[in-house]
Motif scaffolding. Structure first.
Motif, short mmCIF file in Angstrom:
data_model
loop_
_atom_site.label_atom_id
_atom_site.label_comp_id
_atom_site.label_asym_id
_atom_site.label_seq_id
_atom_site.Cartn_x
_atom_site.Cartn_y
_atom_site.Cartn_z
N PHE A 179 -33.06 5.39 31.71
CA PHE A 179 -33.32 4.11 31.06
C PHE A 179 -32.92 2.91 31.91
O PHE A 179 -33.51 1.85 31.79
CB PHE A 179 -32.61 4.05 29.70
CG PHE A 179 -33.35 4.81 28.65
CD1 PHE A 179 -34.36 4.21 27.92
CD2 PHE A 179 -33.06 6.14 28.41
CE1 PHE A 179 -35.05 4.91 26.97
CE2 PHE A 179 -33.75 6.85 27.46
CZ PHE A 179 -34.76 6.24 26.73
N THR B 114 -29.42 10.16 30.78
CA THR B 114 -30.05 9.13 29.96
C THR B 114 -29.93 7.76 30.63
O THR B 114 -30.89 6.99 30.68
CB THR B 114 -29.38 9.07 28.58
OG1 THR B 114 -29.25 10.39 28.10
CG2 THR B 114 -30.19 8.25 27.63
N ALA C 224 -41.97 7.23 24.94
CA ALA C 224 -40.86 8.13 24.61
C ALA C 224 -41.26 9.58 24.85
O ALA C 224 -40.49 10.37 25.42
CB ALA C 224 -40.44 7.92 23.16
N ALA C 225 -42.47 9.93 24.42
CA ALA C 225 -42.93 11.32 24.61
C ALA C 225 -43.01 11.65 26.09
O ALA C 225 -42.60 12.73 26.53
CB ALA C 225 -44.28 11.52 23.93
N ILE D 152 -49.42 8.67 27.35
CA ILE D 152 -48.45 9.70 27.77
C ILE D 152 -48.77 10.15 29.19
O ILE D 152 -47.89 10.20 30.06
CB ILE D 152 -48.47 10.90 26.81
CG1 ILE D 152 -47.97 10.47 25.43
CG2 ILE D 152 -47.61 12.03 27.35
CD1 ILE D 152 -48.01 11.57 24.40
N ILE E 137 -41.33 10.30 28.55
CA ILE E 137 -39.98 10.42 29.11
C ILE E 137 -39.40 11.80 28.78
O ILE E 137 -38.84 12.47 29.63
CB ILE E 137 -39.06 9.31 28.55
CG1 ILE E 137 -39.49 7.95 29.07
CG2 ILE E 137 -37.61 9.59 28.91
CD1 ILE E 137 -38.71 6.81 28.48
N TYR E 138 -39.58 12.21 27.52
CA TYR E 138 -39.04 13.51 27.15
C TYR E 138 -39.66 14.61 28.00
O TYR E 138 -38.96 15.45 28.58
CB TYR E 138 -39.29 13.79 25.66
CG TYR E 138 -38.77 15.14 25.25
CD1 TYR E 138 -37.41 15.33 25.03
CD2 TYR E 138 -39.61 16.23 25.13
CE1 TYR E 138 -36.91 16.57 24.70
CE2 TYR E 138 -39.12 17.48 24.80
CZ TYR E 138 -37.76 17.63 24.59
OH TYR E 138 -37.26 18.87 24.27
N LEU E 139 -40.98 14.61 28.08
CA LEU E 139 -41.67 15.71 28.78
C LEU E 139 -41.35 15.70 30.26
O LEU E 139 -41.19 16.76 30.88
CB LEU E 139 -43.17 15.59 28.58
CG LEU E 139 -43.65 15.87 27.16
CD1 LEU E 139 -45.14 15.66 27.05
CD2 LEU E 139 -43.30 17.30 26.78
N PRO F 180 -44.50 2.64 22.11
CA PRO F 180 -43.16 3.25 22.09
C PRO F 180 -43.23 4.77 21.99
O PRO F 180 -42.52 5.48 22.72
CB PRO F 180 -42.50 2.67 20.84
CG PRO F 180 -43.39 1.64 20.32
CD PRO F 180 -44.70 1.73 20.97
N ILE F 181 -44.10 5.27 21.11
CA ILE F 181 -44.16 6.73 20.93
C ILE F 181 -44.65 7.40 22.21
O ILE F 181 -44.10 8.40 22.67
CB ILE F 181 -45.08 7.08 19.73
CG1 ILE F 181 -44.47 6.55 18.44
CG2 ILE F 181 -45.28 8.58 19.64
CD1 ILE F 181 -45.32 6.81 17.23
#
Lengths: 458, 452
Positions: B351, B347, B253-254, B321, B256-258, B249-250
């Motif tokens: 998603f 978003t 998520a990272a 990542i 996706i953010y970047l 998950p981390i």
């Protein structure tokens, strides 16, 4: 039991909040003729976030401070004269007994009246505080839920709020990467600086003798010269590159330029299997097969080769790095524009002439970058060296003798005890810092070269 | 005339060109052969590595079993009945009483029971000292009998069939791992014991069976022949679970953010450079981080799979990542623009539309990252997972070891003859797990991609 109740509470709160938000949002949509900004599920998520966060904060506070509060309560239950006669261990044992009594498990031996009283008091205290915490969490959650519900109107931008929360969570996750780097740098630096209060940095970086004294035997700390380890690392890395670069590069050239499609489809994945094999397996292979084999060859030609030596570790490490070199070189060769190749063919060059005088010079920067990445991999490799290099931290030039590397010494100094008081174990961090700086430098330089190369042809 | 003047220099030139061409074609062939040679060498290394591990490891999967007929002789087992539950007794007092009885049972000379059953199997009047006789079964045979008795005290006076493992030295002797022609002084077993073992093998008292103990037992120092991988397997399993629960998950998520949200700023550039560098940091440095932060600073339990899992998570994160970012980058802009055009927010676009398409690649990258973490050894040594642990960890907070660390520990065992093949067998188990994980990854990717 307790954690089950708390999980159930959170689930109930979550379901209630989601349902409340959903109902409210849905009601708005049907009751009023006006357009509602967000869809019901966003209102629901909005309320759910508002509900769970306060409840979790309450539970978190109890998780952090609850233990201390309970301990204080138990101490108050113990008569003052008993408390005065106890040292830290005795107090811990008594607290454990009271806990055992309170849980109804019973204890061995006679139960003092004050112990029984304290046990009973603790049981009711635990029950009441647990109820209190659960109630506080529920109230905080419900209160926040009502507040959030009251904010839902047709024009309320629930979606934007929820998306802001999502964005924050995503950002927090990517910040973990920075935290990791910061953690590595901070822990290596602080422990290494502690080490340098024992040992002069000049003696460490330029010392030629590596002879740490065991912490248990007392006496002085011993000598911590980096050079023998650096020499061992350098020797093994050079040998590894001598194996990996010719084989890896030629394999990449053959696979990308000559090989028929079927051979490429089979050979490439098989070579890449080497990259997935754990290094401990290579270490075992080196120790039980390659080492004795090299020793026998040496004996046959009159050389005295140790079974565990720089040569053994280097050769096996070279095998490990082959796929690394070959797949990186393969990528880079494929990036060289077709026009360069076609031009060379048009002038009548044979295939190998094209490769040697057009392709390779054009790909050279990229290949150098790949080479440096492979070097950094070899410098940081641990298990092969631990098993097969013989662990002999003495400064000498022969590749047929046992050596030790930076990584081996980290493992030797830091396994066993984790008492970070003396230089014996702290030196591991100074070595780690050295290793980190070397590999970081190599990586940054290599990535810089590779990127420059890519830009040239894009 | 023109014929003569034109043809002579032409043929000279042709000869020159021909000669030159031959040389060039020669070097072409050599170059090509070198390339082929490199491929053959690389493939040869793979074949050699696997053949070597298989050759060494396969024998360890069969082990010699000793079929005993043990009599629980009341004269040797001189102990009262186990304590029953007395009314009004607290749980702790009952446990104390039954532990006391178990201690009494343990004080009995169980070796006598083992010895008696072995003597019954040997030819009548066979001369062998009790000490030498007891080198044939594994030292834990007596514990096996004792545990049987503790579990069922009614066995007193009865005779039962029990299969126990032969000792590591006996196993070496039977398999020929030790040179049979060595003089007595260099043999681990005495001559009468060796002769008896050969008799046992020929009359079927000792037979070879699949070494289940390798998979169902925990590590053991006192009884090397019965040592197994179960503890290490469970330890590794806990760590893999922690890595999956945290890193996936981390990491996603990272990424996706970047890839999707991060504004082009100094900070995000810095994060990017950071992640690329983290991916190349030697694994042992992560071990140093774990030792300093998790153990020395946070005081998390030493040797625990929890700490190992956290360290491996940090190590695996960059891989996940980078792979996820690659997958997100590969999603066609048309899909994004279509979603945005229909009024989706950013978003929602990410998603609902982009992420599902990248699912196969993310899954593959995750499995490969986890497989890599499964084989990692060096960082685990630094957080104390090198300790000898002779029990199956019940929770991720208990002391445990991991599969690759168990390999490391076994290759260092003094009983080289026995543990070389044992280690190779452990390596086979590890490699089978990793190949299975990679196979699943390839299978899922091809399946999911076909559907997409």
């Amino acid at each position: 039991m307790n954690s089950l109740i708390i999980a159930a509470l959170l689930l109930v709160l979550l379901g209630l909040a989601y349902q409340t938000g959903w109902a409210r949002g849905g009601a708005l949509a049907t009751a009023t003729g006006t357009k509602v900004h967000s869809r019901p599920q966003y209102h629901a998520s909005y309320v759910a976030v508002w509900t769970l966060v306060p409840a979790l904060i309450v539970l978190l506070l109890w998780a952090v401070f609850g233990g201390g509060i309970t301990l204080n309560f138990i101490r108050e239950q113990i008569p003052a004269d008993v408390l005065a006669g106890l040292d830290a261990n005795g107090l811990n044992a008594l607290v454990a007994r009271i806990h055992a009594l309170a849980s109804g498990y019973g204890v061995v031996g006679e139960i003092q009246p004050y112990e029984a009283a304290a046990g009973n008091a603790l049981r009711s205290f635990q029950f009441i505080t647990f109820l209190g915490v659960v109630a506080a969490a529920a109230v905080a959650g419900l209160g926040a839920m009502l507040y959030a519900r009251s904010r839902i109107t047709a024009r309320h931008r629930a979606r934007n709020a929820v998306e802001r929360v999502i964005g924050f969570v995503l950002f927090a996750c990517s910040a973990i990467a920075i935290l990791t780097t910061a953690g590595i740098v901070a822990s290596l630096l602080t422990e290494a600086i502690k080490f340098f209060t024992f040992i002069n940095p000049l003696d460490f970086f330029f010392g030629t003798v590596w002879a740490p004294n065991n912490a248990a035997t007392g006496g002085d700390y011993g000598k911590y010269g980096l050079l023998p380890l650096l020499m061992g690392t350098l020797m093994i890395t050079v040998i590894a590159m001598c194996v990996a670069v010719p084989v890896g590069l030629m394999a990449a050239i053959y696979l990308s330029q000559y090989a028929p499609r079927q051979l490429r489809a089979v050979a490439k994945p098989i070579i890449e299997i080497l990259a997935g094999i754990p290094t401990i397996v290579f270490g075992f292979f080196a120790l039980v097969t390659v080492g004795p084999f090299l020793r026998d060859i040496g004996a046959a030609v009159g050389l005295n080769i140790n079974a565990t030596s720089a040569l053994t570790a280097g050769v096996v490490m070279g095998i490990m790095i082959i796929p690394f070199v070959s797949s990186l070189s393969d990528d880079i060769l494929n990036q060289v524009p077709r026009t360069l190749r076609d031009g060379a063919y048009g002038l009548g060059a044979t295939q190998s002439e094209t490769i040697r005088s057009v392709l390779l010079p054009a790909a050279l920067p990229g290949i150098v970058g790949a080479f440096l990445l492979a070097v950094s991999r070899a410098v940081g490799e641990t298990m092969i060296v631990v098993l097969a290099a013989g662990n002999s931290p003495v400064l000498r030039g022969s590749i047929f003798e046992p050596v030790a590397t930076i990584t081996v010494s980290i493992v030797n100094q830091l396994t066993g005890d984790t008492d970070f008081a003396g230089p014996q174990s702290l030196v591991g961090f100074a070595l780690g810092l050295t290793l980190f700086v070397i590999t970081l430098g190599l990586n940054i330089f290599a990535l810089y070269i590779v990127r420059r190369f890519r830009e040239q042809y894009e | 005339m023109t014929d003569v003047t034109a043809s002579r220099p032409l043929s000279e030139r042709t000869q020159l060109i021909r000669k030159n061409l031959r040389r060039r074609h020669m070097s072409e062939t050599i170059f090509r052969a070198l390339g082929l040679l490199a491929i053959i060498v690389a493939l040869g290394f793979v074949a050699l590595l696997f053949a070597d591990i298989l050759r060494k490891g396969v024998p360890a999967f069969t082990q010699s079993n000793l079929h005993l007929t043990a009599t629980f002789d009341p004269e040797i087992i001189d102990v009262g009945p186990p304590p029953g539950r007395i009314a009004g007794q607290s749980e702790a007092e009952f446990r104390a009483a039954s532990l006391k009885w178990q201690r009494e049972v343990a004080m009995l000379n169980w070796n006598k029971v083992v010895e008696a059953s072995l003597r019954a199997l040997a030819p009548a009047g066979y001369e062998i000292a009790a000490k030498d006789l007891l080198t044939i079964p594994e030292t834990d045979a007596r514990h096996r009998l004792r545990e049987m008795f503790v579990a069922d005290p009614s066995l007193l006076g009865q005779t039962v069939k029990v299969d126990v493992l032969a000792s590591a030295n006996a196993d070496n002797w039977i398999k020929g791992n030790i040179d049979r022609s060595l003089p007595d002084s260099q043999q681990q077993l005495k001559a009468p014991a060796r002769a008896l073992i050969d008799q046992f093998v020929s009359n079927g008292t000792i037979s070879m069976g699949f070494a289940w103990s390798l998979l169902t037992n925990v590590d053991s120092r006192a009884a090397p022949a019965s040592s197994g991988l179960l503890g290490a397997l469970v330890g590794s399993l806990y760590m893999m679970l922690i890595v999956i629960v945290l890193a996936v998950p981390i990491g996603v998520a990272a990424a996706i953010y970047l890839e999707e949200f991060a504004p082009k700023s100094r900070l995000t550039d810095f994060i990017e450079v950071n992640i690329n560098n983290l991916a190349a940091v030697p694994s042992i440095v992560f071990g140093l981080l774990g030792a300093a932060v998790f153990i020395n600073y946070m005081h998390l339990p030493i040797s625990a799979p929890l700490v190992g899992g956290l360290v491996l998570t940090l190590m695996t994160l960059p891989t996940i990542i980078i792979a996820t970012r690659g997958a997100l980058l590969g999603v066609s802009p048309a899909l994004r623009q279509a979603a945005l055009g229909m009024g989706a927010s950013k978003t929602q676009m990410v998603f609902h539309h982009v992420l599902p398409v990248t699912f196969p690649s993310i899954l593959t990258a995750t499995i490969i990252g986890v497989a890599h973490a499964l084989g990692e050894t060096a960082p685990l040594l630094l957080i104390g997972m090198k300790a000898f642990v002779a029990s199956v960890p019940a929770t991720p907070l208990d002391q445990a070891t991991a599969l690759p660390v168990q390999i490391y520990l076994w290759q260092g065992n003094e009983n080289r003859n026995f543990f070389e093949s044992h280690t190779a067998a452990a390596i086979m188990v590890l490699l089978v797990l990793m190949i299975a994980l990679n196979g699943i990854a390839i299978f899922l990717r091809s399946r999911l991609e076909r559907r997409a």
